[in-house]
Scaffold this motif. Sequence first.
Motif, PDB file in Angstrom:
ATOM      1  N   VAL A 147      -5.299   7.229  -8.177  1.00  0.00           N
ATOM      2  CA  VAL A 147      -4.455   6.773  -7.071  1.00  0.00           C
ATOM      3  C   VAL A 147      -4.195   5.281  -7.228  1.00  0.00           C
ATOM      4  O   VAL A 147      -5.028   4.544  -7.753  1.00  0.00           O
ATOM      5  N   GLY A 148      -2.983   4.862  -6.801  1.00  0.00           N
ATOM      6  CA  GLY A 148      -2.628   3.445  -6.920  1.00  0.00           C
ATOM      7  C   GLY A 148      -1.836   3.121  -8.173  1.00  0.00           C
ATOM      8  O   GLY A 148      -1.588   1.957  -8.464  1.00  0.00           O
ATOM      9  N   ASP A 149      -1.414   4.140  -8.918  1.00  0.00           N
ATOM     10  CA  ASP A 149      -0.628   3.908 -10.135  1.00  0.00           C
ATOM     11  C   ASP A 149       0.758   3.333  -9.843  1.00  0.00           C
ATOM     12  O   ASP A 149       1.377   2.767 -10.726  1.00  0.00           O
TER      13      ASP A 149
ATOM     14  N   HIS B  85       0.850  -1.195   0.000  1.00  0.00           N
ATOM     15  CA  HIS B  85       0.000   0.000   0.000  1.00  0.00           C
ATOM     16  C   HIS B  85       0.875   1.231   0.000  1.00  0.00           C
ATOM     17  O   HIS B  85       2.029   1.198   0.424  1.00  0.00           O
ATOM     18  N   GLY B  86       0.325   2.316  -0.490  1.00  0.00           N
ATOM     19  CA  GLY B  86       0.985   3.610  -0.464  1.00  0.00           C
ATOM     20  C   GLY B  86       0.274   4.506   0.520  1.00  0.00           C
ATOM     21  O   GLY B  86      -0.201   4.049   1.564  1.00  0.00           O
ATOM     22  N   LYS B  87       0.165   5.772   0.171  1.00  0.00           N
ATOM     23  CA  LYS B  87      -0.381   6.764   1.090  1.00  0.00           C
ATOM     24  C   LYS B  87      -1.837   6.512   1.488  1.00  0.00           C
ATOM     25  O   LYS B  87      -2.245   6.835   2.588  1.00  0.00           O
ATOM     26  N   GLN B  88      -2.613   5.919   0.558  1.00  0.00           N
ATOM     27  CA  GLN B  88      -4.044   5.718   0.880  1.00  0.00           C
ATOM     28  C   GLN B  88      -4.275   4.523   1.797  1.00  0.00           C
ATOM     29  O   GLN B  88      -5.383   4.270   2.227  1.00  0.00           O
ATOM     30  N   LYS B  89      -3.220   3.745   2.021  1.00  0.00           N
ATOM     31  CA  LYS B  89      -3.330   2.562   2.890  1.00  0.00           C
ATOM     32  C   LYS B  89      -4.427   1.611   2.434  1.00  0.00           C
ATOM     33  O   LYS B  89      -5.246   1.164   3.231  1.00  0.00           O
TER      34      LYS B  89
HETATM   35 MG   LIG Z   1      -2.019   4.950  -3.113  1.00  0.00          MG
END
Ligand SMILES: [Mg+2]
Length: 112
Positions: free
Chosen positions: A86-88, A36-40
């Motif tokens: 988001v999620g790229d 996961h990135g920033k959005q968790k």
């Molecule tokens: Mg993300």
Amino acid sequence: MKKIEAVIRVEKLDAVKAVLDTLDCPGLMLTRIEGHGKQKGLVQQFRGREYKVDLLPKYKLEVIVVDAMAKPIAEAIMEAARTGAVGDGKIFIYPVEEVCRIRTGECGEGAI
Ligand SMILES: [Mg+2]
Ligand SMILES: Nc1ncnc2c1ncn2[C@@H]1O[C@H](COP(=O)(O)OP(=O)(O)O)[C@@H](O)[C@H]1O
């Protein structure tokens, strides 16, 4: 020498591989990962209920190249892997100290 490590959407693999084929890319490694990135992760709906998925499947692609190839390859991956949502994913670039071809014993850029 540099290692380009790209975390991309699963559905973008074919597009990224196609562009790498046009760029004289010397090789690649592929790993299925979860992360996961920033959005968790994300919140999904199922039968009217909300539940959180915190680790999403992605591909990690690693390519080792001579220094001059690092930027063009990273930029090509970025273009091919982008949807704008988001999620790229992300690209990390690391210095590589040494590369050796096991078959011949040769080391250095020629072994890439
Ligand atoms: Mg993300
Ligand atoms: N800081 C980080 N450290 C390690 N892996 C990361 C990091 N940021 C993103 N990733 C990896 O990239 C994938 C996609 O990240 P993404 O959601 O596009 O990042 P962001 O939400 O930060 O823009 C994640 O599932 C994870 O595997």
